[in-house]
Design a protein around this motif. Structure first.
Motif, mmCIF file in Angstrom:
data_model
loop_
_atom_site.group_PDB
_atom_site.id
_atom_site.type_symbol
_atom_site.label_atom_id
_atom_site.label_comp_id
_atom_site.label_asym_id
_atom_site.label_seq_id
_atom_site.Cartn_x
_atom_site.Cartn_y
_atom_site.Cartn_z
ATOM 1 N N LEU A 1 15.228 0.488 6.067
ATOM 2 C CA LEU A 1 13.947 1.190 6.084
ATOM 3 C C LEU A 1 13.536 1.612 4.678
ATOM 4 C CD1 LEU A 1 11.608 2.607 7.597
ATOM 5 C CD2 LEU A 1 13.101 4.612 7.824
ATOM 6 N N GLY A 2 14.499 2.162 3.912
ATOM 7 C CA GLY A 2 14.184 2.565 2.544
ATOM 8 C C GLY A 2 13.748 1.395 1.699
ATOM 9 N N LEU A 3 14.445 0.265 1.848
ATOM 10 C CA LEU A 3 14.073 -0.929 1.092
ATOM 11 C C LEU A 3 12.711 -1.447 1.538
ATOM 12 C CD1 LEU A 3 14.916 -3.032 -1.013
ATOM 13 C CD2 LEU A 3 16.042 -4.305 0.831
ATOM 14 N N TRP A 4 12.461 -1.419 2.848
ATOM 15 C CA TRP A 4 11.184 -1.900 3.383
ATOM 16 C C TRP A 4 10.017 -1.076 2.841
ATOM 17 C CZ3 TRP A 4 7.312 0.128 6.588
ATOM 18 C CH2 TRP A 4 6.408 -0.813 7.092
ATOM 19 N N ILE A 5 10.160 0.245 2.839
ATOM 20 C CA ILE A 5 9.104 1.116 2.319
ATOM 21 C C ILE A 5 8.868 0.839 0.842
ATOM 22 C CG2 ILE A 5 8.531 3.515 1.775
ATOM 23 C CD1 ILE A 5 9.952 4.324 4.359
ATOM 24 N N THR A 6 9.959 0.677 0.087
ATOM 25 C CA THR A 6 9.851 0.433 -1.348
ATOM 26 C C THR A 6 9.142 -0.887 -1.635
ATOM 27 O OG1 THR A 6 11.857 1.702 -1.777
ATOM 28 C CG2 THR A 6 11.151 0.179 -3.493
ATOM 29 N N VAL A 7 9.540 -1.944 -0.935
ATOM 30 C CA VAL A 7 8.909 -3.249 -1.145
ATOM 31 C C VAL A 7 7.446 -3.207 -0.721
ATOM 32 C CG1 VAL A 7 8.927 -5.682 -0.466
ATOM 33 C CG2 VAL A 7 11.082 -4.501 -0.903
ATOM 34 N N LEU A 8 7.154 -2.535 0.378
ATOM 35 C CA LEU A 8 5.771 -2.417 0.839
ATOM 36 C C LEU A 8 4.909 -1.722 -0.216
ATOM 37 C CD1 LEU A 8 3.788 -2.815 3.220
ATOM 38 C CD2 LEU A 8 4.391 -0.498 3.974
ATOM 39 N N LEU A 9 5.406 -0.624 -0.766
ATOM 40 C CA LEU A 9 4.660 0.081 -1.804
ATOM 41 C C LEU A 9 4.485 -0.792 -3.040
ATOM 42 C CD1 LEU A 9 6.260 3.643 -1.573
ATOM 43 C CD2 LEU A 9 3.966 2.961 -0.833
ATOM 44 N N ASP A 10 5.539 -1.542 -3.386
ATOM 45 C CA ASP A 10 5.472 -2.420 -4.549
ATOM 46 C C ASP A 10 4.366 -3.456 -4.384
ATOM 47 O OD1 ASP A 10 6.920 -3.571 -7.054
ATOM 48 O OD2 ASP A 10 6.696 -5.287 -5.711
ATOM 49 N N VAL A 11 4.148 -3.912 -3.147
ATOM 50 C CA VAL A 11 3.177 -4.971 -2.885
ATOM 51 C C VAL A 11 1.759 -4.423 -2.761
ATOM 52 C CG1 VAL A 11 2.445 -6.699 -1.190
ATOM 53 C CG2 VAL A 11 4.853 -6.523 -1.837
ATOM 54 N N ILE A 12 1.593 -3.295 -2.048
ATOM 55 C CA ILE A 12 0.233 -2.839 -1.728
ATOM 56 C C ILE A 12 -0.358 -1.872 -2.741
ATOM 57 C CG2 ILE A 12 0.682 -3.171 0.727
ATOM 58 C CD1 ILE A 12 0.863 -0.152 1.047
ATOM 59 N N VAL A 13 0.480 -1.210 -3.545
ATOM 60 C CA VAL A 13 -0.045 -0.283 -4.557
ATOM 61 C C VAL A 13 -0.081 -1.016 -5.890
ATOM 62 C CG1 VAL A 13 0.229 1.941 -5.687
ATOM 63 C CG2 VAL A 13 0.896 1.682 -3.290
ATOM 64 N N GLU A 14 -1.271 -1.406 -6.310
ATOM 65 C CA GLU A 14 -1.389 -2.279 -7.471
ATOM 66 C C GLU A 14 -1.268 -1.551 -8.805
ATOM 67 O OE1 GLU A 14 -4.961 -4.460 -7.203
ATOM 68 O OE2 GLU A 14 -4.371 -5.598 -5.421
ATOM 69 N N LYS A 15 -1.579 -0.267 -8.828
ATOM 70 C CA LYS A 15 -1.693 0.395 -10.122
ATOM 71 C C LYS A 15 -0.394 0.402 -10.907
ATOM 72 C CE LYS A 15 -0.782 5.118 -8.514
ATOM 73 N NZ LYS A 15 -1.292 6.513 -8.491
ATOM 74 N N HIS A 16 0.749 0.457 -10.208
ATOM 75 C CA HIS A 16 2.012 0.538 -10.952
ATOM 76 C C HIS A 16 2.344 -0.773 -11.651
ATOM 77 C CE1 HIS A 16 5.076 -1.803 -8.728
ATOM 78 N NE2 HIS A 16 4.312 -1.574 -7.671
ATOM 79 N N HIS A 17 1.755 -1.895 -11.209
ATOM 80 C CA HIS A 17 1.982 -3.160 -11.900
ATOM 81 C C HIS A 17 1.340 -3.157 -13.285
ATOM 82 C CE1 HIS A 17 3.960 -5.129 -8.615
ATOM 83 N NE2 HIS A 17 2.978 -4.836 -7.794
ATOM 84 N N ARG A 18 0.382 -2.270 -13.482
ATOM 85 C CA ARG A 18 -0.286 -2.169 -14.792
ATOM 86 C C ARG A 18 0.448 -1.215 -15.715
ATOM 87 N NH1 ARG A 18 -4.674 -2.078 -11.157
ATOM 88 N NH2 ARG A 18 -4.908 0.186 -11.343
ATOM 89 N N SER A 19 1.429 -0.494 -15.173
ATOM 90 C CA SER A 19 2.111 0.526 -15.985
ATOM 91 C C SER A 19 2.922 -0.072 -17.106
ATOM 92 C CB SER A 19 3.016 1.387 -15.086
ATOM 93 O OG SER A 19 4.061 0.611 -14.554
ATOM 94 N N HIS A 20 3.327 -1.360 -16.968
ATOM 95 C CA HIS A 20 4.135 -1.965 -18.016
ATOM 96 C C HIS A 20 3.317 -2.897 -18.909
ATOM 97 C CE1 HIS A 20 4.294 -5.149 -14.934
ATOM 98 N NE2 HIS A 20 4.475 -5.966 -15.941
ATOM 99 N N GLN A 21 1.979 -2.825 -18.783
ATOM 100 C CA GLN A 21 1.148 -3.623 -19.667
ATOM 101 C C GLN A 21 1.263 -3.091 -21.095
ATOM 102 O OE1 GLN A 21 -0.430 -6.443 -18.686
ATOM 103 N NE2 GLN A 21 0.651 -6.045 -16.775
#
Length: 513
Positions: A77-97
């Motif tokens: 469940l913890g992994l599922w929530i984490t992966v789901l957030l990684d996929v649907i919340v786009e803003k954090h993908h820009r944090s390492h730009q």
């Protein structure tokens, strides 16, 4: 310094693949989509059968099954929530730009670079110190040597790095770093383990994020070069899931935590918590204390250093036990869910990270159950209606054993073998926390890691391997139920094969495409 050693220093070079590795969290495999959609359905289906007491057979084994499955399901469940957030919340993908270097040009912040050593091979230390000294942007490199080695002292002098040691190894790596902090004064400091060879632009990449004065730490991932070794390959792929999904997603809730190396710290933030946390798992404890003080941390999803994964059973198990002791210690002694200084998202992120190390219990249970059935004709669940049982059971265990394939699009036997063998260091860590027993801190690549008695670490695996083979003969002597015996025999064969691969893993090499 002898001629051979000097020649080694002159000819040290970084690996040829050094400049081309990047861990992308924004790319989602089709198998990841399968995981996100299938996992909730599979788990609910499984729970509806297993957690129904009417389906219990042997009540003692059933109780163990409930405990084991509860832990495993919470981990999934913890992994599922984490992966789901990684996929649907786009803003954090820009944090390492990339960010502007104006902070460096305008402020010219001072930086100390710490290379921590504790008995690692000299050639390993040499590569790291050389690369650390050669990094772009003005800085001072310090070799913090808990091995108190004259050769390391000479090595530091050869590369014009400053050498520090101390009279004892109190507080292990945390004490080593805190000793370095007492002798230095730069505004920011970097930590590299002795085997983590940084890229030249490491500082130029991470320091600009410190323009935000609320950021206490900027963390980059670990990446390993020795994945042609079986055990190193297994742990490396497991770490890839962690750095690909888990760490980037933690940026969403400001809960990215230190992984012990390849990071930049703000000294004033560390001073506010009285230095690096004095704990064998100083990384996650330091992060926790920083978050309690309201500081921000960030994970930058780009490989900026190349290291070595543990390639021997002893070094791997010691690393896993150390990590598990830190996580379980925080879970039982501190319990992040009770911290009023963390927001609710941070509490859950720390909780999921900590509780993961209880998976040694389900791993051990899943090894034991088929053996117990074949030996004693006892099982936790009633399987008289084999079709109903299989419809609930098979999808769940297919999900459980294929998580890495679903998340990375590939799965190696080395990953399964190291994962199933982890039950022992994790259970050792659990007992260590519950009974407050002490353990020595030993660096992953330290020479001492290879000097420990192997059988002390693998006797449970040898025991279950032998017991599993015996159970096959016993189970097929006048079996009560052909299909149940066949199914449990198949699990014994699979588990025994994975344990055998792990036990012989130090001699195995893996072909990497």
């Amino acid at each position: 310094m002898d001629v051979k050693l000097k020649n080694h220093f002159r000819t040290s070079r970084l690996p040829s693949f050094f400049d081309s590795r990047h861990i992308s969290s924004s790319k989602m495999f089709n198998t990841t989509t399968i995981f996100l959609f299938a996992a909730p359905l599979v788990v609910v289906l499984y729970v509806s059968f297993v957690f129904n007491p009417a389906n219990a057979d042997n009540y003692g084994l059933y109780a163990l099954q409930i405990v084991a499955d509860s832990i495993a399901i919470v981990a999934i469940l913890g992994l599922w929530i984490t992966v789901l957030l990684d996929v649907i919340v786009e803003k954090h993908h820009r944090s390492h730009q990339p960010v502007s270097n104006s902070f460096l040009d305008e402020r010219h912040p001072s930086v100390d670079v710490f290379v921590t050593t504790a008995g690692e091979p000299l050639d390993v230390i040499a590569k790291t110190v050389q690369a650390a000294v050669d990094m772009d942007y003005p800085h001072t490199t310090f070799v913090l040597d808990d091995g108190r080695s004259d050769d390391v002292r000479k090595l530091a002098a050869h590369f014009e790095a400053v050498y520090f040691t101390r009279e004892n190894n109190i507080d292990a790596k945390a004490g080593n770093v805190n000793n370095g902090l007492r002798h230095t004064s730069a505004e920011f400091f970097v930590i590299f383990d002795a085997d983590q060879v940084p890229k030249k632009h490491f500082l130029m990449k991470l320091l600009p994020y410190m323009k935000n004065e609320r950021i206490a730490m900027v963390q980059s991932p670990q990446f390993f070069s020795n994945v042609d070794r079986f055990i190193a390959c297994g742990t490396s792929q497991a770490q890839e899931v962690f750095y690909k999904y888990v760490c980037p997603a933690k940026n969403i809730s400001n809960s990215a935590f230190c992984v012990g190396t390849n990071m930049v710290f703000r000294r004033s933030a560390i001073n506010q918590i009285d230095g690096i946390a004095r704990n064998n798992s100083e990384d996650i404890w330091t992060s926790f204390l920083l978050h309690e003080k309201g500081w921000e941390t960030i994970f930058i999803n780009e490989v900026l250093a190349i290291g070595q994964a543990p390639s021997t059973i002893v070094s791997y198990f010691k690393q896993q036990r150390r990590w598990a002791t830190g996580g379980l210690g925080m879970l039982f002694l501190l319990n992040p869910m009770r911290s009023k200084k963390l927001n609710i998202d941070q509490r859950f992120q720390y909780f999921f990270s900590n509780i993961f190390f209880l998976v040694g219990i389900p791993a051990l249970a899943y090894i034991m159950f088929p053996i117990i059935y074949l030996l004693f004709d006892a099982k936790p669940l009633n399987t008289d209606n084999g079709l109903v049982w299989a419809l609930h059971y098979v999808p769940y265990f297919a999900l459980y054993y294929s998580l890495t394939w679903l998340l990375l699009g590939r799965l190696r036997l080395a990953t399964l073998a190291t994962a199933i063998a982890n039950f022992y260091p994790y259970i050792l860590a659990l007992f260590s926390v519950l009974f407050d027993s002490k353990q020595d801190w030993v660096a992953t690549t330290s020479k001492k890691s290879g000097q420990d008695f192997l059988m002390k670490w693998v006797w449970p695996h040898v025991f279950f391997l032998i017991l599993g083979l015996m159970s096959l003969f016993v189970g097929w002597y006048e079996p009560d139920n052909f299909w149940t015996t066949l199914f449990n025999s198949a699990w014994v064969v699979v588990n025994s094969y994975l344990l055998y691969l792990f036990l012989t893993g130090e001699r195995r090499f893996v072909k990497i495409a």
